[in-house]
Design a protein around this motif. Structure first.
Motif, mmCIF file in Angstrom:
data_model
loop_
_atom_site.group_PDB
_atom_site.id
_atom_site.type_symbol
_atom_site.label_atom_id
_atom_site.label_comp_id
_atom_site.label_asym_id
_atom_site.label_seq_id
_atom_site.Cartn_x
_atom_site.Cartn_y
_atom_site.Cartn_z
ATOM 1 N N MET A 196 0.829 -1.180 0.000
ATOM 2 C CA MET A 196 0.000 0.000 0.000
ATOM 3 C C MET A 196 0.878 1.249 0.000
ATOM 4 S SD MET A 196 -3.235 -0.639 2.333
ATOM 5 C CE MET A 196 -4.488 -1.643 1.615
ATOM 6 N N THR A 197 0.396 2.253 -0.673
ATOM 7 C CA THR A 197 1.121 3.512 -0.779
ATOM 8 C C THR A 197 0.935 4.356 0.471
ATOM 9 O OG1 THR A 197 0.798 3.498 -3.160
ATOM 10 C CG2 THR A 197 1.349 5.609 -2.163
ATOM 11 N N ILE A 198 2.000 5.007 0.892
ATOM 12 C CA ILE A 198 1.946 5.986 1.977
ATOM 13 C C ILE A 198 2.128 7.348 1.329
ATOM 14 C CG2 ILE A 198 3.053 6.870 4.059
ATOM 15 C CD1 ILE A 198 4.031 3.996 4.588
ATOM 16 N N THR A 199 1.185 8.259 1.581
ATOM 17 C CA THR A 199 1.256 9.618 1.049
ATOM 18 C C THR A 199 1.453 10.580 2.198
ATOM 19 O OG1 THR A 199 -0.244 8.999 -0.743
ATOM 20 C CG2 THR A 199 0.044 11.355 -0.323
ATOM 21 N N ARG A 200 2.437 11.470 2.058
ATOM 22 C CA ARG A 200 2.744 12.447 3.103
ATOM 23 C C ARG A 200 2.416 13.847 2.592
ATOM 24 N NH1 ARG A 200 5.462 9.113 6.581
ATOM 25 N NH2 ARG A 200 6.474 7.366 5.563
ATOM 26 N N LEU A 201 1.596 14.564 3.343
ATOM 27 C CA LEU A 201 1.183 15.917 2.972
ATOM 28 C C LEU A 201 1.872 16.943 3.866
ATOM 29 C CD1 LEU A 201 -2.669 15.332 2.647
ATOM 30 C CD2 LEU A 201 -0.938 15.212 0.846
ATOM 31 N N GLU A 202 2.338 18.009 3.257
ATOM 32 C CA GLU A 202 2.950 19.134 3.955
ATOM 33 C C GLU A 202 4.101 18.710 4.866
ATOM 34 O OE1 GLU A 202 0.097 21.849 5.633
ATOM 35 O OE2 GLU A 202 -1.081 21.880 3.793
ATOM 36 N N PRO A 203 5.128 18.072 4.297
ATOM 37 C CA PRO A 203 6.287 17.706 5.111
ATOM 38 C C PRO A 203 7.031 18.946 5.609
ATOM 39 C CG PRO A 203 6.721 17.278 2.790
ATOM 40 C CD PRO A 203 5.285 17.693 2.896
ATOM 41 N N GLU A 204 7.502 18.862 6.822
ATOM 42 C CA GLU A 204 8.288 19.917 7.450
ATOM 43 C C GLU A 204 9.617 19.324 7.893
ATOM 44 O OE1 GLU A 204 5.986 21.724 10.575
ATOM 45 O OE2 GLU A 204 4.243 21.989 9.276
ATOM 46 N N GLU A 205 10.390 20.071 8.635
ATOM 47 C CA GLU A 205 11.713 19.616 9.051
ATOM 48 C C GLU A 205 11.657 18.329 9.884
ATOM 49 O OE1 GLU A 205 15.654 21.152 11.497
ATOM 50 O OE2 GLU A 205 13.996 22.528 11.190
ATOM 51 N N ARG A 206 10.728 18.255 10.835
ATOM 52 C CA ARG A 206 10.699 17.123 11.761
ATOM 53 C C ARG A 206 9.452 16.249 11.671
ATOM 54 N NH1 ARG A 206 12.982 21.320 14.694
ATOM 55 N NH2 ARG A 206 15.159 20.889 15.173
ATOM 56 N N LEU A 207 8.488 16.656 10.876
ATOM 57 C CA LEU A 207 7.233 15.903 10.815
ATOM 58 C C LEU A 207 6.522 16.182 9.513
ATOM 59 C CD1 LEU A 207 4.653 18.049 11.425
ATOM 60 C CD2 LEU A 207 5.857 18.118 13.594
ATOM 61 N N THR A 208 5.445 15.466 9.309
ATOM 62 C CA THR A 208 4.579 15.661 8.153
ATOM 63 C C THR A 208 3.205 16.076 8.676
ATOM 64 O OG1 THR A 208 5.792 14.042 6.859
ATOM 65 C CG2 THR A 208 3.545 14.479 6.173
ATOM 66 N N GLY A 209 2.575 17.041 8.016
ATOM 67 C CA GLY A 209 1.276 17.546 8.466
ATOM 68 C C GLY A 209 0.194 16.490 8.512
ATOM 69 N N ALA A 210 0.212 15.577 7.552
ATOM 70 C CA ALA A 210 -0.752 14.473 7.526
ATOM 71 C C ALA A 210 -0.138 13.328 6.733
ATOM 72 C CB ALA A 210 -2.063 14.909 6.896
ATOM 73 N N VAL A 211 -0.482 12.125 7.130
ATOM 74 C CA VAL A 211 -0.048 10.924 6.421
ATOM 75 C C VAL A 211 -1.296 10.128 6.058
ATOM 76 C CG1 VAL A 211 1.224 8.750 6.591
ATOM 77 C CG2 VAL A 211 2.175 10.822 7.618
ATOM 78 N N ILE A 212 -1.367 9.747 4.787
ATOM 79 C CA ILE A 212 -2.489 8.942 4.299
ATOM 80 C C ILE A 212 -1.997 7.516 4.097
ATOM 81 C CG2 ILE A 212 -4.186 8.621 2.462
ATOM 82 C CD1 ILE A 212 -3.737 11.647 1.802
ATOM 83 N N TYR A 213 -2.711 6.569 4.698
ATOM 84 C CA TYR A 213 -2.349 5.159 4.550
ATOM 85 C C TYR A 213 -3.575 4.299 4.826
ATOM 86 C CZ TYR A 213 -0.174 0.627 5.249
ATOM 87 O OH TYR A 213 0.148 -0.703 5.150
ATOM 88 N N ASN A 214 -3.785 3.329 3.986
ATOM 89 C CA ASN A 214 -4.833 2.322 4.192
ATOM 90 C C ASN A 214 -6.209 2.956 4.404
ATOM 91 O OD1 ASN A 214 -5.694 -0.343 4.308
ATOM 92 N ND2 ASN A 214 -5.349 -0.507 6.511
ATOM 93 N N GLY A 215 -6.510 4.017 3.645
ATOM 94 C CA GLY A 215 -7.825 4.644 3.697
ATOM 95 C C GLY A 215 -8.031 5.616 4.843
ATOM 96 N N LEU A 216 -6.955 5.895 5.583
ATOM 97 C CA LEU A 216 -7.055 6.799 6.728
ATOM 98 C C LEU A 216 -6.095 7.964 6.579
ATOM 99 C CD1 LEU A 216 -7.149 4.236 9.675
ATOM 100 C CD2 LEU A 216 -9.089 5.400 8.615
ATOM 101 N N VAL A 217 -6.503 9.113 7.118
ATOM 102 C CA VAL A 217 -5.661 10.300 7.162
ATOM 103 C C VAL A 217 -5.301 10.534 8.626
ATOM 104 C CG1 VAL A 217 -5.490 12.764 6.649
ATOM 105 C CG2 VAL A 217 -6.932 11.284 5.217
ATOM 106 N N HIS A 218 -4.009 10.478 8.919
ATOM 107 C CA HIS A 218 -3.506 10.698 10.272
ATOM 108 C C HIS A 218 -2.954 12.114 10.340
ATOM 109 C CE1 HIS A 218 -3.631 6.363 11.278
ATOM 110 N NE2 HIS A 218 -3.471 6.250 9.975
#
Length: 116
Positions: free
Chosen positions: A1-23
């Protein structure tokens, strides 16, 4: 499954999409000079933007965790929450008092949403 990372910053990512969920990462106000209600409204605006970028919205929130620097801010935080909340699709929610990384922050929020 693909992991999508939205709005990456220096130490974290604003949101991660995986397996139908947005964290969602912990969201804090862009303007730390605001009171708790103002900070929460700013955070919720950010949540709306992140969820839209992920292809979903607040009606698909499953759970939310809110961290308050001081529980005396609960009523102010809830005013912003109540004005924003989708009354037909309320997520689970926990609110706790916590020492936040920046003393000017009154509120931090994280959550999980389902994709459409």
């Amino acid at each position: 499954m693909t992991i999508t990372r939205l709005e990456p910053e220096e130490r974290l990512t604003g949101a991660v999409i995986y397996n139908g969920l947005v964290h969602l990462a912990g969201q804090v106000a862009d303007d730390a000079s605001l009171d708790a209600e103002g900070q929460m409204a700013d955070i919720l605006r950010q949540v709306d933007a992140l969820l839209a970028k992920a292809g979903t919205d607040k009606s698909r929130l499953l759970s939310v965790q809110i961290f308050l620097a001081d529980m005396s801010d609960m009523a102010a935080m809830n005013r912003a929450w109540d004005a924003w909340l989708d009354r037909n699709n309320k997520p689970t929610r926990a609110t706790v008092e916590a020492k936040l990384a920046n003393p000017a922050w009154r509120v931090e929020l994280t959550g999980i949403a389902a994709l459409r």
